[in-house]
Design a protein around this motif. Structure first.
Motif, PDB file in Angstrom:
ATOM      1  N   ARG A  71      50.720  48.706  35.056  1.00 51.62           N
ATOM      2  CA  ARG A  71      49.974  48.115  36.168  1.00 51.62           C
ATOM      3  C   ARG A  71      50.955  47.462  37.139  1.00 51.62           C
ATOM      4  N   ALA A  72      51.083  48.052  38.307  1.00 53.33           N
ATOM      5  CA  ALA A  72      52.014  47.517  39.300  1.00 53.33           C
ATOM      6  C   ALA A  72      51.478  47.858  40.694  1.00 53.33           C
ATOM      7  N   ARG A  73      52.229  48.674  41.451  1.00 55.17           N
ATOM      8  CA  ARG A  73      51.820  48.983  42.827  1.00 55.17           C
ATOM      9  C   ARG A  73      50.395  49.539  42.871  1.00 55.17           C
ATOM     10  N   GLY A  74      49.635  49.034  43.830  1.00 59.17           N
ATOM     11  CA  GLY A  74      48.260  49.486  44.005  1.00 59.17           C
ATOM     12  C   GLY A  74      47.247  48.664  43.242  1.00 59.17           C
ATOM     13  N   TYR A  75      47.685  47.951  42.207  1.00 58.22           N
ATOM     14  CA  TYR A  75      46.761  47.201  41.345  1.00 58.22           C
ATOM     15  C   TYR A  75      47.134  45.715  41.233  1.00 58.22           C
ATOM     16  N   ALA A  76      48.400  45.411  41.069  1.00 55.68           N
ATOM     17  CA  ALA A  76      48.838  44.014  40.948  1.00 55.68           C
ATOM     18  C   ALA A  76      48.974  43.410  42.351  1.00 55.68           C
ATOM     19  N   PRO A  77      48.565  42.157  42.518  1.00 55.76           N
ATOM     20  CA  PRO A  77      48.161  41.183  41.496  1.00 55.76           C
ATOM     21  C   PRO A  77      46.658  40.896  41.493  1.00 55.76           C
ATOM     22  N   LEU A  78      45.833  41.926  41.722  1.00 51.97           N
ATOM     23  CA  LEU A  78      44.389  41.686  41.701  1.00 51.97           C
ATOM     24  C   LEU A  78      43.986  41.042  40.376  1.00 51.97           C
ATOM     25  N   PRO A  79      43.056  40.087  40.418  1.00 54.53           N
ATOM     26  CA  PRO A  79      42.763  39.313  39.206  1.00 54.53           C
ATOM     27  C   PRO A  79      41.695  39.941  38.326  1.00 54.53           C
ATOM     28  N   VAL A  80      41.674  39.470  37.102  1.00 49.41           N
ATOM     29  CA  VAL A  80      40.553  39.671  36.188  1.00 49.41           C
ATOM     30  C   VAL A  80      39.753  38.379  36.193  1.00 49.41           C
ATOM     31  N   LEU A  81      38.438  38.485  36.236  1.00 54.13           N
ATOM     32  CA  LEU A  81      37.593  37.298  36.291  1.00 54.13           C
ATOM     33  C   LEU A  81      37.192  36.858  34.886  1.00 54.13           C
ATOM     34  N   LEU A  82      37.385  35.583  34.613  1.00 49.39           N
ATOM     35  CA  LEU A  82      36.924  34.998  33.356  1.00 49.39           C
ATOM     36  C   LEU A  82      35.445  34.626  33.456  1.00 49.39           C
ATOM     37  N   PRO A  83      34.751  34.481  32.322  1.00 49.56           N
ATOM     38  CA  PRO A  83      33.328  34.115  32.381  1.00 49.56           C
ATOM     39  C   PRO A  83      33.091  32.758  33.033  1.00 49.56           C
ATOM     40  N   ALA A  84      34.062  31.855  32.903  1.00 49.75           N
ATOM     41  CA  ALA A  84      33.919  30.505  33.461  1.00 49.75           C
ATOM     42  C   ALA A  84      35.272  30.053  33.977  1.00 49.75           C
ATOM     43  N   PRO A  85      35.301  29.092  34.896  1.00 49.79           N
ATOM     44  CA  PRO A  85      36.588  28.600  35.399  1.00 49.79           C
ATOM     45  C   PRO A  85      37.462  28.049  34.282  1.00 49.79           C
ATOM     46  N   ALA A  86      38.751  28.270  34.417  1.00 47.69           N
ATOM     47  CA  ALA A  86      39.726  27.775  33.443  1.00 47.69           C
ATOM     48  C   ALA A  86      40.696  26.844  34.152  1.00 47.69           C
ATOM     49  N   SER A  90      46.086  31.453  35.781  1.00 49.42           N
ATOM     50  CA  SER A  90      44.667  31.256  36.082  1.00 49.42           C
ATOM     51  C   SER A  90      44.500  30.262  37.224  1.00 49.42           C
ATOM     52  N   VAL A  91      43.612  30.638  38.135  1.00 50.33           N
ATOM     53  CA  VAL A  91      43.202  29.762  39.241  1.00 50.33           C
ATOM     54  C   VAL A  91      41.678  29.834  39.287  1.00 50.33           C
ATOM     55  N   GLY A  92      41.020  28.849  38.707  1.00 50.66           N
ATOM     56  CA  GLY A  92      39.568  28.923  38.578  1.00 50.66           C
ATOM     57  C   GLY A  92      39.191  30.028  37.608  1.00 50.66           C
ATOM     58  N   ARG A  93      38.258  30.876  38.024  1.00 49.24           N
ATOM     59  CA  ARG A  93      37.858  32.014  37.176  1.00 49.24           C
ATOM     60  C   ARG A  93      38.839  33.174  37.277  1.00 49.24           C
ATOM     61  N   GLN A  94      39.708  33.131  38.242  1.00 48.16           N
ATOM     62  CA  GLN A  94      40.592  34.257  38.494  1.00 48.16           C
ATOM     63  C   GLN A  94      41.862  34.171  37.642  1.00 48.16           C
ATOM     64  N   VAL A  95      42.187  35.270  36.995  1.00 53.85           N
ATOM     65  CA  VAL A  95      43.458  35.391  36.289  1.00 53.85           C
ATOM     66  C   VAL A  95      44.304  36.399  37.052  1.00 53.85           C
ATOM     67  N   PHE A  96      45.320  35.895  37.728  1.00 50.54           N
ATOM     68  CA  PHE A  96      46.219  36.764  38.475  1.00 50.54           C
ATOM     69  C   PHE A  96      47.287  37.279  37.520  1.00 50.54           C
ATOM     70  N   ILE A  97      47.397  38.601  37.426  1.00 47.62           N
ATOM     71  CA  ILE A  97      48.339  39.237  36.506  1.00 47.62           C
ATOM     72  C   ILE A  97      49.456  39.851  37.327  1.00 47.62           C
ATOM     73  N   SER A  98      50.677  39.556  36.947  1.00 43.89           N
ATOM     74  CA  SER A  98      51.822  40.024  37.719  1.00 43.89           C
ATOM     75  C   SER A  98      51.972  41.535  37.636  1.00 43.89           C
ATOM     76  N   GLN A  99      52.816  42.039  38.488  1.00 44.88           N
ATOM     77  CA  GLN A  99      53.255  43.416  38.370  1.00 44.88           C
ATOM     78  C   GLN A  99      54.045  43.597  37.080  1.00 44.88           C
ATOM     79  N   HIS A 100      54.179  44.842  36.645  1.00 45.20           N
ATOM     80  CA  HIS A 100      54.989  45.175  35.467  1.00 45.20           C
ATOM     81  C   HIS A 100      56.404  44.644  35.648  1.00 45.20           C
ATOM     82  N   ILE A 101      56.891  43.869  34.685  1.00 45.98           N
ATOM     83  CA  ILE A 101      58.256  43.357  34.719  1.00 45.98           C
ATOM     84  C   ILE A 101      59.158  44.207  33.837  1.00 45.98           C
TER      85      ILE A 101
END
Length: 810
Positions: free
Chosen positions: A423-438, A455-466
């Motif tokens: 998961r890198a170009r084209g997909y990162a860093p779009l987040p995955v949403l958690l059920p509730a804010p964290a 995590s920023v609220g419900r959003q989990v921002f996942i980095s590009q492939h390292i």
């Protein structure tokens, strides 16, 4: 926001009653033409008001007759630009403010940083048409883009996404580009990377001077900020379109070319040229690991690969990943591109630069990451000359700086559905949403295929492939990504989640380096998360499942709480906790990590577990692969348990079976033997080797591979075809999964871990579980391999913090 009356009012139905509607939109709504879309919709409906970006999303106020405002609200989420993603849309009815026209206001820089940063996306058809049109002012301009395409994540430096907050701020718009940028009805309205040949980035061709003396110095393009450390002199010999033609000529002559693209450099060579691809493999120290290929056209892909409709859609999508496809009889590339592999990783040119270059050469090129093995991809010209100078014959560079490295994503089609392997170009860093804010949690991922998450609220921002944290350069890239994420979203983590393995570089950083680098983190709690629990939690999070599931978590290596190496686990649970309800029968790994690259060691260990000392006298390929002296050493290691840790790894079981049937005794990359076993399988074979489910110690059942290996050895002695034996092994694993499901009674099953990069295993397991009435969960937004671990760590840490808070309140 603008100081006018904010009192809510009751909506009236009369057309003459003028109302004000405030709308707040969160999601991927910046850099996609959202504000001009709102402008066009509002003016079409005759509404007054404004629209603005800020660090959280898009805010709108429109004023007019109530029924017209209702029409605006109804149309708004359904007519958004193609790259927009609306996560939340809230509205309120207010008293009118007396607006007389509709306007697009300048972005608000203040507030919490929660707006989504868009990934880099492929060139759109409109921009490619302009590049191909001799009458257009952007004819053959390799940096053509608009609000529907082009760089985003690789150039943004701060939120909100405005040109001064990107690496494009150094390029002053010419009058023609400024007019496009300022025109709300133009598709380049506030397209932050907007540029043309007059005012935008430029190409340069750099090559090592023939017969140069290192003492003569370096003459470089203006794009370079510092001279390279690599010995030898370089010369900039062409610029602009002539630079592109020079690169094409070098490729046609069988040379290796380093090309600076969207998120870093590619190393390119003619994929049809056995000498060029072999030389690239040797210089890059790639072993047998497959290269990716950039195909000149979709027609070429259709001719040389099996290309189902889902694959064509993926290849031509805005994400434009590398897609793994089965080769047809017409190979189309040299064997050195993907040695012994029936599949090919193919992508299409996704920027105007790549499109122009491939049009010029007319043949497929290897397009592999611009790095040495286990190092991060190069993004800077001087860095590329330093690190790639011993590989590339020439460098096609440009002067648009890259803020962060972004590799190409890798995808595949499983059961007709596109899924990710990287998961890198084209997909990162779009987040995955958690059920509730964290709360703000930083998760630092695994040691291999590393990603980090925040995590920023419900959003989990996942980095590009390292990538694998095997080198100082990779660890430095890992640290840069963490600093980058924290700076971009301006959050201070309240916890750091990491793997349980004490020797992972990511774990060491979480426990030691983080505190050393930032004193404010010294008291931030560290939360250790078991590797396979993270796999399960990630799969549940992606599928928006809060309840428990049976996680079939199969991979190569994961540190267990009992100090052994896990990898063939059945975990029943959720993000908050799990129970290990079944596991693979343990065996030893002689030499520890060395066994990863020598499947013959695993085969010897399996034989010793079954037959004791007699294993060392058996007339089998992996036994014969060792000298008598080596066999004596291994007998002692296995008998005493010295440098031979216990494991339940399914990945290593695959390796051992591959060695026993004679496929691979040694490998150059992890998973190579398992891949060979999958590729060899006879798709028509229905028989299965038996894996017995027996009572183990504690509550966990044992999945005993012994009967399966004994049956396999009978077939080896009988001379059965490898394809038949491979299929029987795969079928036995599928049946074993079904047995554990029946034993637990759980009907929701998550398939996760690197072993489920095996399409044959995954698809057959999905089919068997579906026939048994199970709900099957596969990864959707992250890979099944360790690229998902940071997401799982964060989900587990958030659940633990929730439980701790509930306990404290009680």
């Amino acid at each position: 926001m603008d100081g006018v009356n904010e009192q809510p009012v009751t909506l009236q139905s009369e057309t003459s009653n003028r109302m004000r509607l405030r709308v707040e939109i969160h999601g991927a709504v910046q850099g996609v033409g959202f504000r001009p879309f709102v402008y066009r919709l509002a003016t079409e409906l005759g509404l007054a008001g404004w629209v603005i970006n800020d660090t959280r999303g898009v805010f709108i106020e429109v004023e007019g007759a109530a029924p017209v405002l209702e029409t605006f609200l109804a149309r708004l989420p359904h007519e958004v630009p193609p790259r927009a993603i609306v996560q939340a849309l809230d509205h309120a009815w207010l008293a009118p403010a007396g607006y007389s026209r509709f306007e697009i206001r300048h972005s608000d820089q203040g507030g919490a940083k929660t707006a989504l940063v868009l990934p880099d996306v492929a060139a759109c058809p409109e921009c490619l048409a302009e590049v191909a049109d001799p009458a257009n002012r952007r004819h053959r301009y390799p940096f053509t883009n608009c609000t529907n395409c082009g760089p985003r994540f690789s150039i943004i430096e701060a939120l909100p996404y405005d040109r001064p907050n990107t690496t494009m701020r150094r390029f002053t718009l010419c009058p023609a580009c400024r007019a496009e940028y300022d025109d709300p009805v133009n598709r380049r309205f506030h397209a932050q990377p907007n540029a043309c040949p007059i005012c935008g980035p430029q190409l340069a061709w750099i090559e090592r001077a023939k017969g140069s003396d290192p003492s003569t110095g370096v003459v470089l393009s203006g794009a370079l900020s510092r001279p390279p450390a690599q010995d030898g002199a370089y010369r900039t010999t062409a610029r602009g379109d002539a630079a592109r033609r020079s690169a094409a000529e070098a490729l046609a002559a069988g040379q290796i070319v380093a090309v600076k693209g969207l998120g870093g450099f590619h190393l390119m060579a003619d994929a049809q040229d056995a000498r060029a691809t072999g030389r690239l493999r040797e210089l890059k120290r790639r072993g047998d690991k497959p290269f990716a290929v950039m195909a000149p056209t979709l027609a070429w892909v259709r001719e040389h690969c099996e290309t189902p409709p889902a694959a064509e859609t993926l290849l031509t999508s805005a994400e434009a990943p590398i897609v793994l496809l089965r080769k047809t009889g017409a190979a189309g590339v040299a064997e050195a591109v993907a040695p012994g592999n029936p599949s090919l990783g193919v992508m299409l040119p996704y920027t105007p630069l790549h499109r122009l270059l491939l049009d010029e050469v007319g043949f497929p090129v290897v397009a592999t990451s611009g790095n040495l093995t286990d190092e991060p991809i190069c993004t800077d010209e001087a860095e590329a000359l330093d690190r790639l100078g011993g590989i590339a014959d020439g460098f096609l560079v440009h002067d648009r700086p890259i803020t962060r490295h972004v590799d190409d994503s890798v995808a595949w089609i499983v059961d007709g559905t596109p899924r990710l392997l990287r998961r890198a170009r084209g997909y990162a860093p779009l987040p995955v949403l958690l059920p509730a804010p964290a709360p703000a949690i930083l998760a630092v991922g695994a040691h291999l295929k590393n990603t980090v998450a925040l995590s920023v609220g419900r959003q989990v921002f996942i980095s590009q492939h390292i990538g694998d944290l095997e080198t100082p350069e990779a660890l430095a890239a890992f640290e840069r990504v963490i600093a980058d994420f924290l700076r971009l979203y301006e959050v201070a983590p309240v916890a750091i989640a990491h793997d349980m393995h004490p020797d992972y570089q990511s774990t060491r950083w979480a426990r030691e380096a983080a505190a050393a680098s930032d004193t404010s983190w010294r008291d931030v709690p560290r939360i250790a998360v078991q590797h396979h629990h993270a796999h399960l939690a990630a799969c549940l999070a992606e599928n928006h499942v809060a309840d428990r599931a049976l996680g079939v978590t199969w991979d190569g290596t994961g540190y267990g709480p009992d100090g052994t190496i896990w990898g063939g686990e059945f975990l029943l649970g959720d993000a908050a906790g799990y129970t290990r309800v079944a596991r693979l029968r343990p065996f030893r790994l002689p030499g520890g990590d060395a066994a990863v690259y020598e499947p013959r060691r695993v085969a010897l260990a399996l034989l010793y577990e079954l037959y004791g000392d007699a294993a060392f006298e058996m007339d089998l390929v992996p036994v014969r692969a060792f000298s008598a002296g080596e066999r004596r050493v291994f007998r002692q290691m296995l008998a005493r348990g010295v440098n031979a840790p216990l494991t339940t790894s399914m990945g290593r079981l695959f390796d051992g079976v591959a060695a026993l049937v004679g496929l691979r005794q040694q490998v150059s990359f992890e998973g190579q033997a398992a891949m060979a076993l999958e590729f060899a399988a006879d798709s028509d074979e229905a028989a299965a080797y038996p894996l017995a489910l027996v009572t183990g110690t504690g509550d966990a059942r044992l999945l005993d591979w012994g009967p399966a290996v004994e049956a396999l050895l009978t077939d080896v002695a009988a001379g059965e075809p490898v394809g038949r034996m491979s299929a029987r092994f795969h079928n036995g694993l599928v049946a074993a999964i079904a047995d554990v499901v029946r034993a637990t009674g759980e009907r929701r099953v998550a398939l996760t871990g690197g072993c489920f990069q095996n399409r044959l295993l995954t698809e057959r397991a999905c089919a068997a579980l579906a026939d048994a009435g199970c709900e099957v969960l596969l990864h959707r937004q992250t890979p099944p391999n360790d690229g998902c671990i940071s997401l799982g760590q964060l989900a587990v840490a958030a659940a633990r913090l929730d439980l701790a808070a509930e306990s404290a309140e009680a």
